[in-house]
Each structure stands twice: as structure tokens, then as C-alpha cells.
Design an enzyme around this catalytic site. Structure first.
Site, PDB file in Angstrom:
ATOM      1  N   ASP A 108       1.245   3.063   7.838  1.00  0.00           N
ATOM      2  CA  ASP A 108       0.113   2.243   7.412  1.00  0.00           C
ATOM      3  C   ASP A 108       0.535   0.839   6.973  1.00  0.00           C
ATOM      4  O   ASP A 108       0.627   0.539   5.784  1.00  0.00           O
ATOM      5  CB  ASP A 108      -0.655   2.952   6.287  1.00  0.00           C
ATOM      6  CG  ASP A 108      -2.018   2.323   6.068  1.00  0.00           C
ATOM      7  OD1 ASP A 108      -2.290   1.289   6.699  1.00  0.00           O
ATOM      8  OD2 ASP A 108      -2.801   2.868   5.277  1.00  0.00           O
ATOM      9  N   ASP A 164       0.843  -1.212   0.000  1.00  0.00           N
ATOM     10  CA  ASP A 164       0.000   0.000   0.000  1.00  0.00           C
ATOM     11  C   ASP A 164       0.873   1.255   0.000  1.00  0.00           C
ATOM     12  O   ASP A 164       0.578   2.220   0.702  1.00  0.00           O
ATOM     13  CB  ASP A 164      -0.938  -0.031   1.216  1.00  0.00           C
ATOM     14  CG  ASP A 164      -2.196   0.801   0.989  1.00  0.00           C
ATOM     15  OD1 ASP A 164      -2.432   1.215  -0.161  1.00  0.00           O
ATOM     16  OD2 ASP A 164      -2.928   1.066   1.966  1.00  0.00           O
TER      17      ASP A 164
HETATM   18  N1  LIG Z   1       1.274   9.504  12.888  1.00  0.00           N
HETATM   19  C1  LIG Z   1       0.603  10.340  12.113  1.00  0.00           C
HETATM   20  N2  LIG Z   1       0.854  11.663  12.156  1.00  0.00           N
HETATM   21  C2  LIG Z   1       0.182  12.519  11.344  1.00  0.00           C
HETATM   22  N3  LIG Z   1      -0.776  12.134  10.469  1.00  0.00           N
HETATM   23  C3  LIG Z   1      -1.074  10.825  10.387  1.00  0.00           C
HETATM   24  C4  LIG Z   1      -0.402   9.862  11.192  1.00  0.00           C
HETATM   25  N4  LIG Z   1      -0.895   8.646  10.882  1.00  0.00           N
HETATM   26  C5  LIG Z   1      -1.813   8.836   9.936  1.00  0.00           C
HETATM   27  N5  LIG Z   1      -1.934  10.144   9.620  1.00  0.00           N
HETATM   28  C6  LIG Z   1      -2.864  10.719   8.634  1.00  0.00           C
HETATM   29  O1  LIG Z   1      -4.021   9.908   8.580  1.00  0.00           O
HETATM   30  C7  LIG Z   1      -4.215   9.371   7.272  1.00  0.00           C
HETATM   31  C8  LIG Z   1      -4.801   7.968   7.366  1.00  0.00           C
HETATM   32  O2  LIG Z   1      -3.955   7.137   8.127  1.00  0.00           O
HETATM   33  P1  LIG Z   1      -3.682   5.619   7.685  1.00  0.00           P
HETATM   34  O3  LIG Z   1      -3.093   5.599   6.313  1.00  0.00           O
HETATM   35  O4  LIG Z   1      -2.880   4.950   8.726  1.00  0.00           O
HETATM   36  O5  LIG Z   1      -5.175   5.053   7.669  1.00  0.00           O
HETATM   37  P2  LIG Z   1      -5.770   3.822   6.849  1.00  0.00           P
HETATM   38  O6  LIG Z   1      -7.220   3.767   7.151  1.00  0.00           O
HETATM   39  O7  LIG Z   1      -4.980   2.603   7.160  1.00  0.00           O
HETATM   40  O8  LIG Z   1      -5.512   4.252   5.363  1.00  0.00           O
HETATM   41  P3  LIG Z   1      -5.600   3.385   4.007  1.00  0.00           P
HETATM   42  O9  LIG Z   1      -6.852   3.790   3.324  1.00  0.00           O
HETATM   43  O10 LIG Z   1      -4.385   3.870   3.271  1.00  0.00           O
HETATM   44  O11 LIG Z   1      -5.509   1.950   4.339  1.00  0.00           O
HETATM   45  C9  LIG Z   1      -2.840   9.452   6.623  1.00  0.00           C
HETATM   46  O12 LIG Z   1      -2.940   9.560   5.225  1.00  0.00           O
HETATM   47  C10 LIG Z   1      -2.240  10.700   7.232  1.00  0.00           C
HETATM   48  O13 LIG Z   1      -2.648  11.850   6.531  1.00  0.00           O
HETATM   49 MG   LIG Z   2      -3.340   4.978   4.631  1.00  0.00          MG
END
Ligand SMILES: Nc1ncnc2c1ncn2[C@@H]1O[C@H](COP(=O)(O)OP(=O)(O)OP(=O)(O)O)[C@@H](O)[C@H]1O
Ligand SMILES: [Mg+2]
Length: 552
Positions: free
Chosen positions: A250, A232
Site C-alpha cells: 500500500d 501509512d
Molecule cells: N497482494 C495482496 N495479497 C493478499 N491480500 C492483499 C494484497 N494486497 C492487499 N491485500 C488485502 O487488501 C487490503 C487492502 O489493500 P490496500 O491496503 O492496498 O488497500 P487501500 O485501499 O490502499 O488501503 P488503505 O485504507 O490502507 O489506504 C489489505 O489490508 C490486505 O488485507
Molecule cells: Mg491499506
């Protein structure tokens, strides 16, 4: 998890490559891999109730917060019931236990500040830890655990975060817990994602692109060295910290290469997806393709298609000339090499890291390491210093308020112990309470005690003024709603004293004429015995009498 296939790309007649469009908000309707949908419930404390956790895999335990950790080597450990945060323990001892019981572990430990982002699996919030006032990011899973299998898949992400947490180019993970059938993951707070950075800067200098590539190749190498694939990689899943270091985040789709083609893998975002994924071939080379196309997006500010003819062209090695011509030949070659249609032809992380330009940068970095460390230390100590200064200021203000409050409460109590009214004639008190009241700044506080007037928020000075006016008009303090009032509470003594000090002699006479009479219970018992008592109540061991006093 069953392998979920993307539908074949649609043939759309929009065959023009475009620059990225930014309309003020991030596009949440991108083509995403099909995922099982469940009813989404906003993550609010009150929503996290028992009814929603029905059907929960963790059954009755779902209300209790359980730490999740794989660090001890156990395969899946519910490390134990989490203790309440120290603040909540303190709150409980102050008989607020009912409220704290209703609070989730998340709310007990953190103050939620802003929403940082949202993906298909979770919402991420910027939070302040109540115990050390530091800022963190907490990712809360959107969907409730639908069963043991689903829960196990979600917890796998914790294992991966823990595994890569120590690497400089992977996000630092702090801890995880589950409650109300949701997973909570606390991690370091980053400044922004690479996607947000691109929208902010639009044109990123090539030097910076090379640095980003170096950071990401290092992060990816740490995964590939363990035979894991990310699946991803995209701009949203790369985060930039305060030191401008790019970090992989992620790890929700991370998978073991050996298990990858075994119904275990799920495709990531179709815009970054390698072509062979459509045939169900998952390999480390798929991550290299995703990183390559992300570099193309970053360096050319290009809007990546999620399907259609352009999607196919990009996967056949045809990179749009109008975009690619803007970057150096050196960078073009690296990107082309990473985006090769044949996965076997794609360079590995190791090969890419040994590119002459990247090698030169790594050498430079080594020589700069001491300087970097020093500047990092300086930045951290500066932050710590300001934090301490802020704390000191808060403590100083608190002390000042306590002193003021103590002064405020102290005076009325002493004045109450000294009988200041004898019969219905007011005599001057030795000290000047009105002067002291005037000296105390206007302080907002809840009146201590349980008198009818004490049960509401008010300014003590307001109250004094009200009494003043009431007396000046009728000589009857309407605050208590009685015509004839004998009051020995400290507060009312004070009011009367203050009133007496501030009122003119005319008003004094009026007050004397009125039926207002203040007596101390011990001194004026004989007066009480001769007066008609309309009502009695008590305050702080003192009796309040409502009397019908004969004016003579
Ligand atoms: N540690 C962090 N510090 C700042 N922003 C963060 C952090 N973790 C995540 N984010 C923000 O939150 C968003 C979503 O987080 P993440 O990608 O972990 O979620 P997800 O639901 O697993 O996403 P995906 O759809 O890619 O699977 C990221 O794109 C980023 O903008
Ligand atoms: Mg993500």
C-alpha cells in the site's frame, strides 16, 4: 493534493487500555483521515459502463484498457492500448465477439475468486490468470477518476509499486492498467495481512516479533534510502507471503520527504499516526513511530486508540504497564525508542538494524541463505509439479470425453447412411446400435444439429427411452408431435434402431402397425410419391417428410 488535517482528538472518558477485540469481522469504521467522498459504485463488469465514466479525465478513452507504467523513465506513461487476452481472441474467433467486447480487460484476463480485503482506496481480489492459471491479487480503485489531478495521484501509487517491487520486503508488483476510469493493479498474492495474522494467532512468540521487525525495517529502509516516506504503516498494510516473509504494501500515500511539508502529504490511519503529524511535520521519523506502535500492538495484542486521552498518553511516551510488562526488556526498549515523542530522538532504520539482536539475526540468516534458497526451490517445484499433474489429468479427461463424443456421433451417422428400414417393415441392422449405445456412458452434451429436439440440452439415452415409451404406448413419437413421421435424420434412425433392438416382438408388431415409417430419401422415393406429404423439412442435407401413409 491538499493537505488534509485530522480533526483534533476528542476527549473521551474511556481511559482504559484494552486488548484487541475481534467480533468475527474486521472493524471497517475506524477513525480514518478525512478523505473526499464520492459515490461508490460496486466494481462489476456491467457497472463499468460509459455513463459512469462521464466527466472522466480520460474522456472517450476510458472504455479502452491502457497499460500504466513508469518503468521506461517517462513521467507518466499510458504505455498503450492493451491487446485482448489470448482466450478472448480465441473466443472472438468462435463468434463470441459481442460478449468479449463487453468484457473489461480485467474480466478477459482474470477469473475473480475471492475478495481479500478492502481499504479506503481500493478493493483487493484474489484472481486466477486465465492464461497461466496462476493466482494473483488485483487491487481495483474504488473511486472513479474525478479529474486529471486525482488520476495522477492514483497513478503515483503505480510508480511506487514499480520502484520497490524488486525488494524482498516490499510487495511484488506485476502490472497496472486503467479502464472505465479506474485503476487496476496486479500484484503477487500474499497469504494474509499482519492484522489477519494477529487475529488468527493472538499471541505471537517474541522470536517471531523480532523477525517481523527485521523484515519491516529492511523494507522501510529501502524507502527511506530513496528519501521517501510511507505515511501509512500499519498492520493491514503489511502482508505475509507463503514463505512467512513480511512485506510492505500500500504505497498510496508515499511521498518525497522534500515535498512532504508542501501541501503534498496526507495522514494515514490515526491509530498509528506520529504526534508531530498534527502540526504538519512529515518526516522519516513519522514512519518509525508508526512501526513502533504497530510492534506494540503486535507484541501485546493491544487495541490501539484512534483518539482520546489514551491516544495522547501513547504519544507522550507513557506505555501501559499492564501490557508492556509482558514482553522482554530488550523489546520494550526498542519499542520505546521508536515511539519517542520527539521525532529527533527516534532511531533511524539504520540504527535499529544495527541493534545487537537484529544484527545477530541477520548473521544467522546469511548462514542459512543456501538452505532457505533450497527449501524455496523445493516448495516451488512441488507446486509446479502438482500444477502439471492437474493439467495432465485435465487433458486426459478431455481426450476421453472427445473420444466418447466422437464415438457417439459417429455411429448414428453411419447408421443413417445405411437404409435400415425398408417400407414399413423394420429389418435388423447388421451391427447392434443398441448394444453400442448401452456401452457408451451417460454423457451430457448438446445435440448437434438443428432438429426441433436438437435445440435443447438432453441426454441421448433419455431420448431413446422416451421414444421407447412412446412407441410402446401408441407407436407415435410425441417428441416430434406428429402422428405420421418419416424421418431420415441420423438421430432418429438411431432411435428407431435402438428401439427396435430393445423392444419385444409384441412392441415390434405394434410399431409396424403404427403409422411410423422411416425411409431413406433415395431408396423410397416411389413410396413418397404415392404418399400424402403433410410437411417437409431438412436436416444435414437429408429431407424430413411428414406423411400420411396408407397402412396397406
Ligand atoms: N497482494 C495482496 N495479497 C493478499 N491480500 C492483499 C494484497 N494486497 C492487499 N491485500 C488485502 O487488501 C487490503 C487492502 O489493500 P490496500 O491496503 O492496498 O488497500 P487501500 O485501499 O490502499 O488501503 P488503505 O485504507 O490502507 O489506504 C489489505 O489490508 C490486505 O488485507
Ligand atoms: Mg491499506
Amino acid at each position: 493534493m491538499d493537505k488534509q488535517r485530522l480533526p483534533l482528538p476528542e476527549m473521551i472518558n474511556d481511559d482504559k487500555h484494552r486488548h484487541k477485540q475481534f467480533n468475527g469481522h474486521f472493524d471497517s469504521n475506524r477513525f480514518r483521515p478525512p478523505k473526499v467522498k464520492t459515490r461508490y459504485i460496486a466494481v462489476e463488469n456491467n457497472n463499468l459502463n460509459r455513463s459512469q465514466s462521464s466527466g472522466s479525465c480520460s474522456a472517450n478513452n476510458s472504455r479502452i484498457a491502457h497499460a500504466i507504467s513508469f518503468r521506461g523513465g517517462s513521467e507518466c506513461s499510458d504505455a498503450g492500448i492493451l491487446p485482448a487476452s489470448p482466450n478472448v481472441a480465441a473466443a472472438s474467433s468462435m463468434s463470441m465477439s459481442t460478449t468479449s467486447c463487453n468484457m473489461s480487460h480485467f474480466e478477459q484476463c482474470f477469473e475473480r475468486l475471492t475478495k481479500l480485503g478492502e481499504g479506503s482506496f481500493g478493493e483487493v481480489f484474489q484472481v486466477r490468470d486465465r492464461s497461466d492459471s496462476r493466482l494473483y491479487a488485483v487491487k481495483i480503485s474504488k473511486q472513479l477518476f474525478r479529474g486529471e489531478q486525482y488520476r495522477a495521484e492514483r497513478l503515483e501509487e503505480v510508480r511506487r509499486y514499480e520502484e520497490f517491487s524488486g525488494h524482498e520486503n516490499c510487495i511484488r508488483f506485476i502490472r497496472a492498467w486503467e479502464q472505465y476510469d479506474r485503476l487496476f493493479m496486479q500484484m503477487e498474492l500474499c497469504r494474509e495481512s499482519l492484522e489477519q495474522y494477529l487475529y488468527r494467532c493472538r499471541h505471537i512468540p517474541e522470536d517471531r516479533i523480532w523477525h517481523i521487525l527485521l523484515d519491516l525495517l529492511r523494507g522501510l529502509k529501502s524507502l527511506h534510502d530513496r528519501n521517501l516516506i510511507h505515511l501509512d504503516i500499519k498492520l493491514e498494510n503489511v502482508l505475509i507471503d507463503d514463505d512467512d516473509t513480511c512485506k510492505l504494501a500500500d504505497f498510496g500515500l508515499v511521498i518525497d520527504v522534500d515535498k512532504a511539508n508542501n501541501h503534498q502529504a496526507t495522514e494515514g490511519d490515526s491509530r498509528y499516526m506520529a504526534p508531530e503529524i498534527l502540526q504538519g511535520h512529515f518526516s522519516k521519523a513519522a514512519d518509525i513511530f508508526s512501526l513502533g506502535i504497530a510492534m506494540l500492538e503486535l507484541s501485546c495484542y493491544m487495541d490501539l486508540p484512534s483518539n482520546g486521552p489514551l491516544w495522547h498518553e501513547l504519544r507522550q511516551g507513557k506505555l501501559p504497564e499492564e501490557f508492556i510488562s509482558k514482553i522482554s526488556v530488550e523489546l520494550q526498549q526498542v519499542i520505546k525508542c521508536m515511539m519517542s515523542p520527539d521525532p529527533r530522538q527516534r532511531s533511524t532504520t539504520e540504527q535499529l538494524l544495527s541493534h545487537p539482536r537484529l544484527l545477530r539475526m541477520q548473521k544467522q540468516e546469511k548462514s542459512m541463505v543456501t538452505f532457505k534458497l533450497l527449501s524455496k526451490c523445493f516448495r516451488r517445484s512441488r507446486r509446479a509439479f502438482w500444477l502439471k499433474m492437474c493439467n495432465l489429468r485435465t487433458v486426459a479427461y478431455r481426450c476421453l470425453f472427445y473420444i466418447l463424443e466422437i464415438l457417439h456421433l459417429y455411429k448414428p451417422i453411419t447408421s443413417a447412411q445405411t437404409p435400415m428400414y425398408n417400407g414399413n417393415t423394420a429389418t435388423a441392422a447388421p451391427s447392434s446400435p443398441s448394444a453400442s449405445v448401452a456401452g457408451v456412458p451417460r454423457l451430457e452434451f448438446q445435440l448437434v444439429g438443428s432438429t426441433p429436439i436438437g435445440n435443447r440440452d438432453c441426454y441421448i439415452s433419455d431420448f431413446l427411452l422416451a421414444m421407447d415409451m412412446d412407441l410402446s404406448q401408441h407407436g407415435t413419437p410425441t417428441a416430434c408431435g406428429r402422428d405420421n413421421l418419416v424421418n431420415s435424420t441420423p438421430i432418429n434412425h438411431n432411435h428407431q434402431t435402438a428401439n427396435r433392438q430393445r423392444s419385444s416382438s409384441a412392441r415390434k408388431t405394434q410399431a409396424e402397425k403404427s403409422n411410423l415409417l422411416s425411409v431413406d430419401e433415395s431408396n423410397s422415393f416411389d413410396k413418397l410419391s404415392t404418399s400424402k406429404v403433410l410437411e417437409t423439412s431438412s436436416f444435414r442435407g437429408k429431407k424430413l417428410f411428414t406423411l400420411d401413409v396408407d397402412e396397406e
